[in-house]
Design a protein around this motif. Sequence first.
Motif, PDB file in Angstrom:
ATOM      1  N   TYR A  32     -30.539  -1.877   5.636  1.00 55.00           N
ATOM      2  CA  TYR A  32     -31.313  -2.031   7.214  1.00 55.00           C
ATOM      3  C   TYR A  32     -30.220  -0.834   7.801  1.00 55.00           C
ATOM      4  O   TYR A  32     -30.958  -0.495   8.450  1.00 55.00           O
ATOM      5  N   ARG A  33     -29.076  -0.896   7.385  1.00 49.74           N
ATOM      6  CA  ARG A  33     -27.974   0.023   8.049  1.00 49.74           C
ATOM      7  C   ARG A  33     -27.059   0.127   7.350  1.00 49.74           C
ATOM      8  O   ARG A  33     -26.619  -1.376   6.976  1.00 49.74           O
ATOM      9  N   ILE A  51     -25.675   4.180  10.707  1.00 51.07           N
ATOM     10  CA  ILE A  51     -26.344   4.725  10.762  1.00 51.07           C
ATOM     11  C   ILE A  51     -27.724   3.757  10.337  1.00 51.07           C
ATOM     12  O   ILE A  51     -27.685   2.454   9.302  1.00 51.07           O
ATOM     13  N   ARG A  52     -28.800   3.768  11.071  1.00 51.27           N
ATOM     14  CA  ARG A  52     -30.145   2.455  11.067  1.00 51.27           C
ATOM     15  C   ARG A  52     -30.500   3.485   9.899  1.00 51.27           C
ATOM     16  O   ARG A  52     -31.380   4.623   9.841  1.00 51.27           O
ATOM     17  N   TRP A  53     -31.315   3.316   8.419  1.00 49.04           N
ATOM     18  CA  TRP A  53     -31.240   3.548   7.195  1.00 49.04           C
ATOM     19  C   TRP A  53     -32.366   4.677   7.426  1.00 49.04           C
ATOM     20  O   TRP A  53     -33.256   5.792   7.528  1.00 49.04           O
ATOM     21  N   SER A 100     -28.638  -5.465   4.354  1.00 51.19           N
ATOM     22  CA  SER A 100     -30.426  -5.232   3.550  1.00 51.19           C
ATOM     23  C   SER A 100     -31.227  -5.737   4.545  1.00 51.19           C
ATOM     24  O   SER A 100     -32.554  -5.812   4.887  1.00 51.19           O
ATOM     25  N   VAL A 101     -31.117  -6.892   6.139  1.00 51.22           N
ATOM     26  CA  VAL A 101     -31.169  -6.986   6.614  1.00 51.22           C
ATOM     27  C   VAL A 101     -30.506  -6.750   8.514  1.00 51.22           C
ATOM     28  O   VAL A 101     -29.263  -6.925   8.259  1.00 51.22           O
ATOM     29  N   ALA A 105     -23.332  -7.204  14.849  1.00 46.42           N
ATOM     30  CA  ALA A 105     -23.272  -5.562  15.941  1.00 46.42           C
ATOM     31  C   ALA A 105     -22.255  -5.049  14.233  1.00 46.42           C
ATOM     32  O   ALA A 105     -21.774  -4.992  13.518  1.00 46.42           O
ATOM     33  N   TYR A 106     -22.996  -3.699  14.553  1.00 50.42           N
ATOM     34  CA  TYR A 106     -23.306  -2.472  13.751  1.00 50.42           C
ATOM     35  C   TYR A 106     -20.990  -2.379  13.596  1.00 50.42           C
ATOM     36  O   TYR A 106     -21.150  -1.958  12.553  1.00 50.42           O
TER      37      TYR A 106
END
Length: 125
Positions: A32-33, A51-53, A100-101, A105-106
């Motif tokens: 996911y990210r 980065i969001r993939w 993966s999901v 928070a990034y």
Amino acid sequence: QVQLVESGGGLVQAGGSLRLSCAPSARTFNRYRMGWFRQRPGQEREFVASIRWSGGDTAYADSVRGRFTISRDIAKNTLFLQMNSLKPEDTAVYYCAANSVYSGAYENMASYDYWGQGTQVTVAS
């Protein structure tokens, strides 16, 4: 268990550039990210960029915004961190991370399930 493998670290003079790469050990890896974190000498690991993939939206720490660029090559299954105008305070071990999901928070390390072993970046003054 998928492993992330970083490359591209090294020694560079202040003001120089490096590009880090990160690729998963498995060809099929749903994510996911992805992000980059770093751990400077004597300090805790800190967020650098994410980065969001699929969508490609990015986020940066204030300390690197405008100097670092995170990107990905979906076809090559690879994450990059282009680092320009490097400063001695950028010296750190840089880690690649992925989830993966959506997991929170990034900028939070706990949001990522997979981590690389790290690559050393040293910026000489």
